[in-house]
Each structure stands twice: as structure tokens, then as C-alpha cells.
Design a protein around this motif. Sequence first.
Motif, PDB file in Angstrom:
ATOM      1  N   THR A   1       9.706 -14.082 -23.939  1.00  0.00           N
ATOM      2  CA  THR A   1       9.369 -12.631 -22.794  1.00  0.00           C
ATOM      3  C   THR A   1       8.390 -12.460 -21.495  1.00  0.00           C
ATOM      4  O   THR A   1       7.260 -13.163 -22.294  1.00  0.00           O
ATOM      5  CB  THR A   1       8.824 -11.326 -23.192  1.00  0.00           C
ATOM      6  N   ILE A   2       8.452 -12.564 -20.920  1.00  0.00           N
ATOM      7  CA  ILE A   2       7.120 -12.799 -19.376  1.00  0.00           C
ATOM      8  C   ILE A   2       6.550 -10.591 -19.450  1.00  0.00           C
ATOM      9  O   ILE A   2       7.709 -10.450 -19.218  1.00  0.00           O
ATOM     10  CB  ILE A   2       7.940 -13.333 -17.988  1.00  0.00           C
ATOM     11  N   PHE A   3       5.620 -11.032 -19.294  1.00  0.00           N
ATOM     12  CA  PHE A   3       4.644 -10.026 -19.233  1.00  0.00           C
ATOM     13  C   PHE A   3       3.654  -9.934 -17.566  1.00  0.00           C
ATOM     14  O   PHE A   3       2.876 -10.623 -17.830  1.00  0.00           O
ATOM     15  CB  PHE A   3       3.706  -9.765 -20.295  1.00  0.00           C
ATOM     16  N   GLU A   4       4.250  -8.955 -16.983  1.00  0.00           N
ATOM     17  CA  GLU A   4       3.308  -9.458 -15.299  1.00  0.00           C
ATOM     18  C   GLU A   4       3.016  -7.738 -14.852  1.00  0.00           C
ATOM     19  O   GLU A   4       2.689  -7.273 -15.309  1.00  0.00           O
ATOM     20  CB  GLU A   4       3.738 -10.067 -14.459  1.00  0.00           C
ATOM     21  N   SER A   5       1.854  -7.915 -14.100  1.00  0.00           N
ATOM     22  CA  SER A   5       1.417  -7.235 -13.220  1.00  0.00           C
ATOM     23  C   SER A   5       0.927  -7.551 -11.955  1.00  0.00           C
ATOM     24  O   SER A   5       0.491  -9.266 -11.812  1.00  0.00           O
ATOM     25  CB  SER A   5       0.172  -6.411 -14.090  1.00  0.00           C
ATOM     26  N   ASP A   6       1.017  -6.968 -10.795  1.00  0.00           N
ATOM     27  CA  ASP A   6       0.683  -7.338  -8.909  1.00  0.00           C
ATOM     28  C   ASP A   6       0.054  -6.044  -8.616  1.00  0.00           C
ATOM     29  O   ASP A   6       0.002  -5.608  -9.194  1.00  0.00           O
ATOM     30  CB  ASP A   6       2.166  -7.302  -8.664  1.00  0.00           C
ATOM     31  N   LEU A   7      -1.110  -7.352  -7.684  1.00  0.00           N
ATOM     32  CA  LEU A   7      -1.460  -6.311  -7.072  1.00  0.00           C
ATOM     33  C   LEU A   7      -1.700  -6.815  -5.545  1.00  0.00           C
ATOM     34  O   LEU A   7      -2.436  -8.344  -5.677  1.00  0.00           O
ATOM     35  CB  LEU A   7      -3.251  -6.280  -7.934  1.00  0.00           C
ATOM     36  N   ASP A   8      -1.532  -5.987  -4.616  1.00  0.00           N
ATOM     37  CA  ASP A   8      -0.919  -6.135  -2.984  1.00  0.00           C
ATOM     38  C   ASP A   8      -2.940  -5.547  -2.938  1.00  0.00           C
ATOM     39  O   ASP A   8      -2.706  -4.673  -2.528  1.00  0.00           O
ATOM     40  CB  ASP A   8      -0.567  -5.397  -3.049  1.00  0.00           C
ATOM     41  N   LEU A   9      -3.846  -7.129  -2.132  1.00  0.00           N
ATOM     42  CA  LEU A   9      -4.648  -6.962  -1.476  1.00  0.00           C
ATOM     43  C   LEU A   9      -4.769  -6.593   0.351  1.00  0.00           C
ATOM     44  O   LEU A   9      -5.748  -6.249   1.283  1.00  0.00           O
ATOM     45  CB  LEU A   9      -5.807  -8.097  -1.712  1.00  0.00           C
ATOM     46  N   ASP A  10      -3.128  -6.268   1.016  1.00  0.00           N
ATOM     47  CA  ASP A  10      -3.478  -5.721   2.456  1.00  0.00           C
ATOM     48  C   ASP A  10      -3.695  -4.352   2.277  1.00  0.00           C
ATOM     49  O   ASP A  10      -3.170  -3.816   1.862  1.00  0.00           O
ATOM     50  CB  ASP A  10      -1.957  -6.513   3.078  1.00  0.00           C
ATOM     51  N   GLY A  11      -4.271  -4.535   3.747  1.00  0.00           N
ATOM     52  CA  GLY A  11      -5.038  -3.385   3.923  1.00  0.00           C
ATOM     53  C   GLY A  11      -6.858  -3.232   3.116  1.00  0.00           C
ATOM     54  O   GLY A  11      -6.592  -2.238   4.204  1.00  0.00           O
ATOM     55  N   GLY A  12      -6.514  -4.141   1.834  1.00  0.00           N
ATOM     56  CA  GLY A  12      -7.930  -3.876   1.663  1.00  0.00           C
ATOM     57  C   GLY A  12      -8.066  -3.118   0.455  1.00  0.00           C
ATOM     58  O   GLY A  12      -7.672  -2.457   0.329  1.00  0.00           O
ATOM     59  N   ILE A  13      -9.315  -4.034  -0.309  1.00  0.00           N
ATOM     60  CA  ILE A  13      -8.924  -3.322  -1.749  1.00  0.00           C
ATOM     61  C   ILE A  13     -10.650  -3.363  -1.881  1.00  0.00           C
ATOM     62  O   ILE A  13     -11.616  -4.302  -1.636  1.00  0.00           O
ATOM     63  CB  ILE A  13      -8.189  -3.582  -3.031  1.00  0.00           C
ATOM     64  N   THR A  14     -11.449  -2.608  -2.656  1.00  0.00           N
ATOM     65  CA  THR A  14     -13.087  -2.748  -3.660  1.00  0.00           C
ATOM     66  C   THR A  14     -12.924  -3.704  -4.472  1.00  0.00           C
ATOM     67  O   THR A  14     -12.084  -4.059  -4.724  1.00  0.00           O
ATOM     68  CB  THR A  14     -13.121  -1.276  -3.934  1.00  0.00           C
ATOM     69  N   VAL A  15     -13.983  -4.919  -5.106  1.00  0.00           N
ATOM     70  CA  VAL A  15     -13.747  -5.797  -6.224  1.00  0.00           C
ATOM     71  C   VAL A  15     -14.578  -4.886  -6.921  1.00  0.00           C
ATOM     72  O   VAL A  15     -13.488  -5.472  -7.944  1.00  0.00           O
ATOM     73  CB  VAL A  15     -15.013  -6.306  -5.577  1.00  0.00           C
ATOM     74  N   ASP A  16     -14.971  -3.765  -6.827  1.00  0.00           N
ATOM     75  CA  ASP A  16     -14.314  -2.524  -8.783  1.00  0.00           C
ATOM     76  C   ASP A  16     -12.769  -2.649  -8.612  1.00  0.00           C
ATOM     77  O   ASP A  16     -12.603  -2.849  -9.414  1.00  0.00           O
ATOM     78  CB  ASP A  16     -14.968  -1.607  -7.807  1.00  0.00           C
ATOM     79  N   ARG A  17     -12.299  -2.920  -7.712  1.00  0.00           N
ATOM     80  CA  ARG A  17     -10.502  -2.176  -7.477  1.00  0.00           C
ATOM     81  C   ARG A  17      -9.491  -3.458  -8.869  1.00  0.00           C
ATOM     82  O   ARG A  17      -8.853  -3.507  -9.570  1.00  0.00           O
ATOM     83  CB  ARG A  17      -9.878  -1.644  -6.650  1.00  0.00           C
ATOM     84  N   LEU A  18     -10.353  -5.070  -7.873  1.00  0.00           N
ATOM     85  CA  LEU A  18     -10.298  -5.907  -8.858  1.00  0.00           C
ATOM     86  C   LEU A  18     -10.251  -6.420  -9.980  1.00  0.00           C
ATOM     87  O   LEU A  18      -9.422  -6.401 -10.708  1.00  0.00           O
ATOM     88  CB  LEU A  18     -10.466  -6.916  -7.897  1.00  0.00           C
TER      89      LEU A  18
END
Length: 177
Positions: free
Chosen positions: A113-130
Motif C-alpha cells: 500500500t502506498i499512501f500519498e498526497s500532492d500539492l501544486d504550487l503553480d499560481g503560488g501558495i503561502t509558506v503557511d499553506r505548505l
Amino acid sequence: MRHLLPLVTALVLSLLLVLPAQADQTIISSTNAKQVEGLLKELGFTGTRIDEDDDVIVMMHGRPVVVIVGSGNGRQLQMNVAFVGMGITLEQVNAWNRNRILAKAYLDRDGDTIFESDLDLDGGITVDRLKDWLQTFNMLIDMFVREVVHGQGVDDSKPVTPRRDRELRAGISPAVG
């Protein structure tokens, strides 16, 4: 005037204690392994290192989690953890994916089992969001281990977020409105 100095000092100190910590609203549209490793350490995670592929390895709930940073020039991030030889079934994985958000699970070619999550930074996010994404994945691993790995089962009645999971375990009722 000198008699006001203690009063002013006390007022300033009390304001510093009451004011919320300054959020990091800096907008980023890409990152690198050093920055991610630094944020993980800032959040209190230990056992972090950068591997030869410029990805970050961090321990979460006693398991090595890979934060893939190098793909897409640091504009798309992925966190994943493998549960090898645990005998997790497709039915269990599907129940998780049907009723949970923010992370997915699947069985790889070897049946692990592989458990994963993705985060796309295109368009910009805050450091707090990361930072929030890093912490949320840690909470999601805990939920996945309890519900799937340890076999407590996934409640099919409604989707649960990590925040709601904490509330349910603490006995906090949802707001009525």
C-alpha cells in the motif's frame, strides 16, 4: 515620566503575549529540498535528511515518508509512505479513498500500500499553506494507520477531515447552524 515606564513596559509585554504569532504569508510558486527540510524541522519533525534525488526523507509515526521535491522544478510536491507486507486489501483502500479527502491510497504492483498526497504550487501558495500540508499529511497517516492498518475500519457514513477526526476523538460536537 519615569513612573510610567513600568506601566508602558507591562502593557507592551502583555500585548506581545496576546497577539497571535505572525503568519508567514510569503507567496511561493516553487520550493527546494533545503526549504522543505527546514520547514519540517521548524514544525518539530526529526530524522529529516535530503537524499541523492534531492527529495526529503522524514520520519512520521515511525515510518519514513518521502517528500518528492525535485519533480516539476519544485512546483509540484508529493508526500508518500509505503506500508509493505501489511496485507491491506483493495476493499480497505477503496473504503479510505471513498470517504477521506486530501490523501489517497493504492496498492502497487507488489500488493503493498502506498499512501500519498500532492500539492501544486503553480499560481503560488503561502509558506503557511505548505506547512499546513506537511502537518496535515502527518495527521492523515495517523488516521490511516488507525482505520486501515490496525483494522478499526473506515466509517462510511460521511467524509472526515483530519480536523474533524481530532474533534470526534475529543468528543467535540459539530457546530449547529
